[in-house]
Design a protein around this motif. Structure first.
Motif, PDB file in Angstrom:
ATOM      1  N   PRO A  55       5.275  20.156  -4.504  1.00  0.00           N
ATOM      2  CA  PRO A  55       3.956  20.044  -5.151  1.00  0.00           C
ATOM      3  C   PRO A  55       3.432  21.174  -5.846  1.00  0.00           C
ATOM      4  O   PRO A  55       3.740  22.413  -5.244  1.00  0.00           O
ATOM      5  N   PHE A  56       2.493  21.193  -6.743  1.00  0.00           N
ATOM      6  CA  PHE A  56       2.096  22.480  -7.428  1.00  0.00           C
ATOM      7  C   PHE A  56       0.663  22.186  -7.839  1.00  0.00           C
ATOM      8  O   PHE A  56       0.219  20.989  -7.975  1.00  0.00           O
ATOM      9  N   THR A  57      -0.354  23.197  -7.822  1.00  0.00           N
ATOM     10  CA  THR A  57      -1.437  23.110  -8.303  1.00  0.00           C
ATOM     11  C   THR A  57      -1.834  23.991  -9.505  1.00  0.00           C
ATOM     12  O   THR A  57      -1.328  25.033  -9.581  1.00  0.00           O
ATOM     13  N   GLU A  58      -2.654  23.494 -10.295  1.00  0.00           N
ATOM     14  CA  GLU A  58      -2.933  24.445 -11.594  1.00  0.00           C
ATOM     15  C   GLU A  58      -4.544  24.912 -11.421  1.00  0.00           C
ATOM     16  O   GLU A  58      -5.241  24.060 -11.247  1.00  0.00           O
ATOM     17  N   GLN A  95       0.987  -1.213   0.042  1.00  0.00           N
ATOM     18  CA  GLN A  95      -0.034  -0.029  -0.133  1.00  0.00           C
ATOM     19  C   GLN A  95       0.852   1.286  -0.009  1.00  0.00           C
ATOM     20  O   GLN A  95       1.640   1.613   0.669  1.00  0.00           O
ATOM     21  N   ALA A  96       0.968   1.948  -1.227  1.00  0.00           N
ATOM     22  CA  ALA A  96       1.735   2.942  -1.444  1.00  0.00           C
ATOM     23  C   ALA A  96       1.662   4.172  -0.249  1.00  0.00           C
ATOM     24  O   ALA A  96       0.160   4.296  -0.047  1.00  0.00           O
ATOM     25  N   THR A  97       2.479   4.723   0.067  1.00  0.00           N
ATOM     26  CA  THR A  97       2.141   6.031   0.975  1.00  0.00           C
ATOM     27  C   THR A  97       1.602   7.147   0.289  1.00  0.00           C
ATOM     28  O   THR A  97       2.231   7.657  -0.650  1.00  0.00           O
ATOM     29  N   ALA A  99      12.755  -1.137  -2.323  1.00  0.00           N
ATOM     30  CA  ALA A  99      11.230  -0.493  -1.579  1.00  0.00           C
ATOM     31  C   ALA A  99      11.412   0.766  -1.760  1.00  0.00           C
ATOM     32  O   ALA A  99      10.353   1.487  -1.942  1.00  0.00           O
ATOM     33  N   LEU A 100      12.548   1.274  -1.293  1.00  0.00           N
ATOM     34  CA  LEU A 100      12.914   2.679  -1.184  1.00  0.00           C
ATOM     35  C   LEU A 100      12.963   3.400  -2.516  1.00  0.00           C
ATOM     36  O   LEU A 100      12.122   4.554  -2.623  1.00  0.00           O
ATOM     37  N   GLN A 101      13.252   2.694  -3.368  1.00  0.00           N
ATOM     38  CA  GLN A 101      13.311   3.471  -4.852  1.00  0.00           C
ATOM     39  C   GLN A 101      11.785   3.475  -5.141  1.00  0.00           C
ATOM     40  O   GLN A 101      11.415   4.569  -5.835  1.00  0.00           O
ATOM     41  N   VAL A 102      10.884   2.363  -4.993  1.00  0.00           N
ATOM     42  CA  VAL A 102       9.498   2.524  -5.274  1.00  0.00           C
ATOM     43  C   VAL A 102       8.880   3.610  -4.662  1.00  0.00           C
ATOM     44  O   VAL A 102       8.133   4.342  -5.078  1.00  0.00           O
ATOM     45  N   GLU A 103       9.080   3.833  -3.314  1.00  0.00           N
ATOM     46  CA  GLU A 103       8.385   4.793  -2.572  1.00  0.00           C
ATOM     47  C   GLU A 103       8.674   6.452  -3.103  1.00  0.00           C
ATOM     48  O   GLU A 103       8.045   7.178  -3.230  1.00  0.00           O
ATOM     49  N   TRP A 104      10.125   6.318  -3.786  1.00  0.00           N
ATOM     50  CA  TRP A 104      10.526   7.704  -4.084  1.00  0.00           C
ATOM     51  C   TRP A 104       9.703   7.841  -5.465  1.00  0.00           C
ATOM     52  O   TRP A 104       9.391   8.762  -5.701  1.00  0.00           O
ATOM     53  N   LEU A 106       7.124  10.967  -5.882  1.00  0.00           N
ATOM     54  CA  LEU A 106       7.154  12.354  -6.944  1.00  0.00           C
ATOM     55  C   LEU A 106       6.138  11.999  -7.999  1.00  0.00           C
ATOM     56  O   LEU A 106       5.545  12.979  -8.376  1.00  0.00           O
ATOM     57  N   GLY A 107       5.688  10.783  -8.090  1.00  0.00           N
ATOM     58  CA  GLY A 107       4.493  10.407  -9.060  1.00  0.00           C
ATOM     59  C   GLY A 107       3.289  11.085  -8.585  1.00  0.00           C
ATOM     60  O   GLY A 107       2.526  11.577  -9.458  1.00  0.00           O
ATOM     61  N   SER A 108       3.113  11.019  -7.250  1.00  0.00           N
ATOM     62  CA  SER A 108       1.890  11.744  -6.731  1.00  0.00           C
ATOM     63  C   SER A 108       1.889  13.287  -7.028  1.00  0.00           C
ATOM     64  O   SER A 108       0.769  13.896  -6.981  1.00  0.00           O
ATOM     65  N   ILE A 109       3.111  13.858  -7.339  1.00  0.00           N
ATOM     66  CA  ILE A 109       3.048  15.390  -7.685  1.00  0.00           C
ATOM     67  C   ILE A 109       3.298  15.718  -9.028  1.00  0.00           C
ATOM     68  O   ILE A 109       3.479  16.874  -9.402  1.00  0.00           O
ATOM     69  N   ARG A 110       3.171  14.497  -9.918  1.00  0.00           N
ATOM     70  CA  ARG A 110       3.305  14.667 -11.409  1.00  0.00           C
ATOM     71  C   ARG A 110       4.555  14.939 -11.967  1.00  0.00           C
ATOM     72  O   ARG A 110       4.868  15.795 -12.816  1.00  0.00           O
ATOM     73  N   LEU A 111       5.509  14.392 -10.939  1.00  0.00           N
ATOM     74  CA  LEU A 111       7.102  14.679 -11.594  1.00  0.00           C
ATOM     75  C   LEU A 111       7.604  13.234 -11.858  1.00  0.00           C
ATOM     76  O   LEU A 111       8.665  13.009 -11.229  1.00  0.00           O
TER      77      LEU A 111
END
Length: 294
Positions: free
Chosen positions: A100-103, A57-59, A256-261, A265-270
């Motif tokens: 993080p950023f919002t549009e 379960q991803a953080t 596992a840490l690479q996946v979390e990273w 970053l994917g959660s903020i569209r990077l």
């Protein structure tokens, strides 16, 4: 007649027995159980009966709402804007702030995130290297901006040996960030020595906040990966990112840490930055240590 009925009776007996066996097995096959399960070192549920199966379960990073007042604006990517002259070579990806950023509906981008510490760290993906001899600078000032805005910190930044994510930390010799106060930061790269073209830059706003005493106590008594999860869930971006980056620095081969990273970053569209080398200063040396996402 009796001799002919014997095979028929035997056939029905066999069929009935097989049917009963299938019926008795159906609940077992149709309702797989977890059996004896346990949690692994990262808090994910691992099935003992199937050691290769992990229910991960991803953080989740919970983006807080913008504070009241004028929108902070900002810029998460470098590169030339429409109508600008390109002062720096085109790069994909461009200079990027790991924030993080919002549009908004009017295409306005707001770059804003929270910290809980007096002297936080920022992370930037830099596509240029020290061989380019470009001038790089980080500036922190009070926000909102005005002619009388007080500059908190200004520092020339050395470009790395190779493109990657670098860290810029506010030194303890500078004034501490005040609670509930916002500050604007700038990270600028000037590629044109003649200064005929504008620099490429990113900018945003940081705000220091306080957590409730129960969360503070939890953070003080838990291990680093769980601290990262708490920060992310509470919307404290800078400590979540810093904690995870330091964990990766200490454990560069930890998948596992690479996946979390990548998830963070994917959660903020990077997503395009998530696989770039992570370049961090080691505590005992100013040299850069390279960590690559596999």
């Amino acid at each position: 007649m009796n001799s002919n009925s014997q095979p028929i009776k035997l056939f029905f007996v066999v069929v009935f027995s097989c049917t009963s066996l299938v019926v008795s097995l159906t609940p077992v096959l149709g309702k797989p159980t977890l059996g004896s399960s346990r949690s692994d070192a990262y808090g994910r549920l691992r099935l003992r009966s199937h050691p290769k199966t992990t229910l991960a379960q991803a953080t989740t990073y919970n983006q807080p709402t913008l504070p009241p007042g004028p929108p902070p604006g900002g810029r998460v990517r470098g590169g030339a804007r429409r109508g600008e002259l390109a002062g720096c070579p085109v790069s994909k990806p461009d200079l990027t702030a790991l924030v993080p950023f919002t549009e908004e509906d009017n295409s306005v981008i707001n770059v804003w995130a929270q910290t809980t510490v007096e002297h936080p760290s920022w992370f930037f993906y830099v596509p240029y290297t020290k061989d380019s001899l470009y001038a790089v600078e980080f500036v922190l000032q009070e926000y909102p901006n005005s002619k009388d805005s007080k500059e908190i910190y200004r520092k020339a930044i050395a470009l790395p040996d190779k493109p990657g994510v670098i860290r810029v930390s506010l030194p303890t010799t500078t004034p501490a960030l005040a609670v509930d106060k916002q500050y604007r930061w700038f990270f600028t790269i000037s590629c044109d020595k003649e200064k005929n073209s504008p620099p490429t830059f990113v900018e945003g706003v940081i705000q220091r906040v306080e957590l409730n005493p129960a969360t503070v106590k939890e953070l003080q008594t838990t291990e680093p990966l769980k601290r990262y999860a708490v920060y992310a869930q509470k919307g404290i971006w800078y400590e979540a990112l810093t904690t995870l980056a330091e964990l990766r620095q200490k454990n560069p081969q930890d998948a596992a840490l690479q996946v979390e990273w990548r998830n963070l970053l994917g959660s903020i569209r990077l997503n395009d930055i998530a696989t770039k080398p992570l370049l961090l200063e080691t505590p005992s040396s100013p040299q850069l240590k390279v960590l690559r996402a596999e």
